[in-house]
Each structure stands twice: as structure tokens, then as C-alpha cells.
Write a protein that holds these residues in place. Structure first.
Motif, PDB file in Angstrom:
ATOM      1  N   PHE A 264       0.832  -1.205   0.000  1.00  0.00           N
ATOM      2  CA  PHE A 264       0.000   0.000   0.000  1.00  0.00           C
ATOM      3  C   PHE A 264       0.864   1.250   0.000  1.00  0.00           C
ATOM      4  N   LEU A 265       1.914   1.258   0.818  1.00  0.00           N
ATOM      5  CA  LEU A 265       2.791   2.430   0.863  1.00  0.00           C
ATOM      6  C   LEU A 265       3.473   2.670  -0.478  1.00  0.00           C
ATOM      7  N   ALA A 266       3.779   1.600  -1.186  1.00  0.00           N
ATOM      8  CA  ALA A 266       4.471   1.739  -2.463  1.00  0.00           C
ATOM      9  C   ALA A 266       3.535   2.147  -3.596  1.00  0.00           C
ATOM     10  N   THR A 267       2.315   1.629  -3.594  1.00  0.00           N
ATOM     11  CA  THR A 267       1.443   1.852  -4.749  1.00  0.00           C
ATOM     12  C   THR A 267       0.200   2.659  -4.444  1.00  0.00           C
ATOM     13  N   GLY A 268      -0.211   2.764  -3.213  1.00  0.00           N
ATOM     14  CA  GLY A 268      -1.455   3.466  -2.893  1.00  0.00           C
ATOM     15  C   GLY A 268      -2.653   2.574  -3.142  1.00  0.00           C
ATOM     16  N   PHE A 269      -3.838   3.119  -2.881  1.00  0.00           N
ATOM     17  CA  PHE A 269      -5.063   2.362  -3.096  1.00  0.00           C
ATOM     18  C   PHE A 269      -5.321   2.183  -4.580  1.00  0.00           C
ATOM     19  N   LYS A 270      -5.847   1.085  -4.937  1.00  0.00           N
ATOM     20  CA  LYS A 270      -6.315   0.845  -6.295  1.00  0.00           C
ATOM     21  C   LYS A 270      -7.830   0.885  -6.235  1.00  0.00           C
ATOM     22  N   ASN A 271      -8.443   1.875  -6.874  1.00  0.00           N
ATOM     23  CA  ASN A 271      -9.887   1.986  -6.765  1.00  0.00           C
ATOM     24  C   ASN A 271     -10.623   1.327  -7.923  1.00  0.00           C
ATOM     25  N   GLY A 272      -9.920   0.610  -8.776  1.00  0.00           N
ATOM     26  CA  GLY A 272     -10.565  -0.100  -9.857  1.00  0.00           C
ATOM     27  C   GLY A 272     -10.857   0.766 -11.068  1.00  0.00           C
TER      28      GLY A 272
ATOM     29  N   SER B  63      -1.021  23.362 -17.081  1.00  0.00           N
ATOM     30  CA  SER B  63       0.155  23.187 -16.229  1.00  0.00           C
ATOM     31  C   SER B  63       0.322  21.726 -15.834  1.00  0.00           C
ATOM     32  N   VAL B  64       1.498  21.465 -15.247  1.00  0.00           N
ATOM     33  CA  VAL B  64       1.838  20.117 -14.786  1.00  0.00           C
ATOM     34  C   VAL B  64       2.458  20.252 -13.410  1.00  0.00           C
ATOM     35  N   ARG B  65       2.083  19.367 -12.522  1.00  0.00           N
ATOM     36  CA  ARG B  65       2.721  19.362 -11.203  1.00  0.00           C
ATOM     37  C   ARG B  65       2.980  17.922 -10.778  1.00  0.00           C
ATOM     38  N   THR B  66       3.970  17.764  -9.897  1.00  0.00           N
ATOM     39  CA  THR B  66       4.322  16.433  -9.405  1.00  0.00           C
ATOM     40  C   THR B  66       4.299  16.449  -7.882  1.00  0.00           C
ATOM     41  N   ALA B  67       4.032  15.266  -7.313  1.00  0.00           N
ATOM     42  CA  ALA B  67       4.060  15.102  -5.855  1.00  0.00           C
ATOM     43  C   ALA B  67       4.434  13.656  -5.559  1.00  0.00           C
TER      44      ALA B  67
ATOM     45  N   THR C 134       5.787   8.721  -8.103  1.00  0.00           N
ATOM     46  CA  THR C 134       5.458  10.134  -8.048  1.00  0.00           C
ATOM     47  C   THR C 134       4.170  10.317  -8.826  1.00  0.00           C
ATOM     48  N   LYS C 135       3.248  11.096  -8.279  1.00  0.00           N
ATOM     49  CA  LYS C 135       1.992  11.385  -8.973  1.00  0.00           C
ATOM     50  C   LYS C 135       2.208  12.607  -9.846  1.00  0.00           C
ATOM     51  N   VAL C 136       1.899  12.488 -11.116  1.00  0.00           N
ATOM     52  CA  VAL C 136       1.979  13.599 -12.066  1.00  0.00           C
ATOM     53  C   VAL C 136       0.554  14.048 -12.328  1.00  0.00           C
ATOM     54  N   SER C 137       0.284  15.336 -12.133  1.00  0.00           N
ATOM     55  CA  SER C 137      -1.043  15.895 -12.382  1.00  0.00           C
ATOM     56  C   SER C 137      -0.955  16.836 -13.571  1.00  0.00           C
ATOM     57  N   VAL C 138      -1.762  16.565 -14.580  1.00  0.00           N
ATOM     58  CA  VAL C 138      -1.844  17.418 -15.758  1.00  0.00           C
ATOM     59  C   VAL C 138      -3.144  18.203 -15.633  1.00  0.00           C
ATOM     60  N   ILE C 139      -3.015  19.521 -15.516  1.00  0.00           N
ATOM     61  CA  ILE C 139      -4.178  20.378 -15.342  1.00  0.00           C
ATOM     62  C   ILE C 139      -4.595  20.878 -16.727  1.00  0.00           C
ATOM     63  N   THR C 140      -5.871  20.652 -17.054  1.00  0.00           N
ATOM     64  CA  THR C 140      -6.404  21.059 -18.347  1.00  0.00           C
ATOM     65  C   THR C 140      -7.569  22.010 -18.118  1.00  0.00           C
ATOM     66  N   SER C 141      -8.108  22.496 -19.195  1.00  0.00           N
ATOM     67  CA  SER C 141      -9.270  23.372 -19.082  1.00  0.00           C
ATOM     68  C   SER C 141     -10.482  22.520 -18.720  1.00  0.00           C
ATOM     69  N   GLY C 142     -10.785  22.460 -17.450  1.00  0.00           N
ATOM     70  CA  GLY C 142     -11.958  21.730 -16.998  1.00  0.00           C
ATOM     71  C   GLY C 142     -11.697  20.374 -16.396  1.00  0.00           C
TER      72      GLY C 142
ATOM     73  N   PHE D 275      -1.602  10.609 -12.931  1.00  0.00           N
ATOM     74  CA  PHE D 275      -1.046   9.283 -13.186  1.00  0.00           C
ATOM     75  C   PHE D 275       0.253   9.154 -12.417  1.00  0.00           C
ATOM     76  N   ARG D 276       0.687   7.904 -12.249  1.00  0.00           N
ATOM     77  CA  ARG D 276       1.893   7.633 -11.462  1.00  0.00           C
ATOM     78  C   ARG D 276       3.015   7.176 -12.361  1.00  0.00           C
ATOM     79  N   VAL D 277       4.202   7.646 -12.015  1.00  0.00           N
ATOM     80  CA  VAL D 277       5.426   7.179 -12.658  1.00  0.00           C
ATOM     81  C   VAL D 277       6.460   6.997 -11.557  1.00  0.00           C
ATOM     82  N   SER D 278       7.552   6.339 -11.880  1.00  0.00           N
ATOM     83  CA  SER D 278       8.599   6.161 -10.880  1.00  0.00           C
ATOM     84  C   SER D 278       9.230   7.515 -10.572  1.00  0.00           C
ATOM     85  N   HIS D 279       9.839   7.617  -9.402  1.00  0.00           N
ATOM     86  CA  HIS D 279      10.508   8.871  -9.026  1.00  0.00           C
ATOM     87  C   HIS D 279      11.547   9.248 -10.074  1.00  0.00           C
ATOM     88  N   ALA D 280      12.257   8.255 -10.625  1.00  0.00           N
ATOM     89  CA  ALA D 280      13.310   8.531 -11.607  1.00  0.00           C
ATOM     90  C   ALA D 280      12.736   9.128 -12.892  1.00  0.00           C
TER      91      ALA D 280
END
Length: 146
Positions: free
Chosen positions: A22-30, A44-48, A55-63, A68-73
Motif C-alpha cells: 500500500f505504501l508503495a502503490t497506494g489504493f487501487k480503486n478499480g 500546467s503540470v505538477r508532481t508530488a 510520483t503522482k503527475v497531475s496534468v491540469i487542463t481546461s476543466g 497518473f503515477r510514474v517512478s521517481h526517476a
């Protein structure tokens, strides 16, 4: 021979393994799937950080916001690529330089024989086809061309 069953050690190991997963992948909500986003709608784009590995990559669009998740690297590379696409600085978006197109010279307008035109205007005025005002106006227009 020991009886088979669920021991406390197996439960503990299972919980620890599940907790680490769970710590490595987080919840899978199906909810999985794909979404195509035109680059021009991205703002814009942000990472956390999202666990030990991803790392979670967030792509902000109009609306909408697409996560999505990618490896830290890979996170820095993905963010850099998306930022370049948003800003229009990615090499794939540069148009090749073209030589300037030489415009053909515009053909000169045919020279109007002003004197012949004035003579025709005078004839039309004498014949009563043109009034004095019309004659003066057309005469002024012809003389401006000189």
C-alpha cells in the motif's frame, strides 16, 4: 506434524507485506483507463511524491485534472517533456526554417492617356451628357493621377 492453519506469524507477515505494498502503490480503486488530452488544452503540470517508489503527475487542463503515477526517476523527465509541449518549446513543435518566398513584381498599371481622357470629358460636357460639376469632378480625378 503441525496442523495447517493461519498462525499469528502468517497474519503479521501478510499485514506487513500488504502495508508495504500500500505504501508503495497506494489504493487501487478499480478505475483504470486512458484519456487523450490535446496539448493546447493543457495549462500546467505538477508532481508530488506518492509512496516510496512512485510520483503522482497531475496534468491540469481546461476543466479537468488527470493524475497518473510514474517512478521517481521518470517524474522529472515526464514533467519536463509535458512542460515543453505546453510552452511550445519541444523540438517536435518547431517548424523548419524556410527560405523567404520572393514575390513576383506587380505589373504596372497601364498608363492612362490623361489628355485623351480630358478631351473625351470635354466632348461629353459639350454634348450635354455631363454637367459642369460632373466634368470638374472627373477632371480633378484625372489630374490627381499625374
Amino acid at each position: 506434524m503441525r496442523p495447517r492453519g493461519v498462525s499469528g506469524g502468517k497474519v503479521t507477515a501478510g499485514l506487513l507485506t500488504g502495508g508495504m505494498s500500500f505504501l508503495a502503490t497506494g489504493f487501487k480503486n478499480g478505475k483504470t483507463g486512458t484519456e487523450m488530452i490535446p496539448v493546447k488544452s493543457m495549462s500546467s503540470v505538477r508532481t508530488a511524491r506518492d509512496g516510496f517508489i512512485n510520483t503522482k503527475v497531475s496534468v491540469i487542463t481546461s476543466g479537468n485534472t488527470v493524475d497518473f503515477r510514474v517512478s521517481h526517476a521518470e517524474a522529472a523527465q515526464v514533467k519536463s517533456l509535458l512542460t515543453q509541449l505546453i510552452l511550445g518549446t519541444h523540438p517536435s513543435q518547431k517548424s523548419p526554417r524556410r527560405a523567404p518566398v520572393a514575390l513576383a513584381p506587380t505589373p504596372a498599371l497601364p498608363q492612362v492617356d490623361v489628355m485623351a481622357q480630358l478631351a473625351k470629358l470635354g466632348d461629353l460636357k459639350s454634348a450635354g451628357v455631363l454637367t459642369e460639376e460632373e466634368f470638374s469632378q472627373k477632371k480633378s480625378e484625372l489630374l490627381e493621377r499625374l
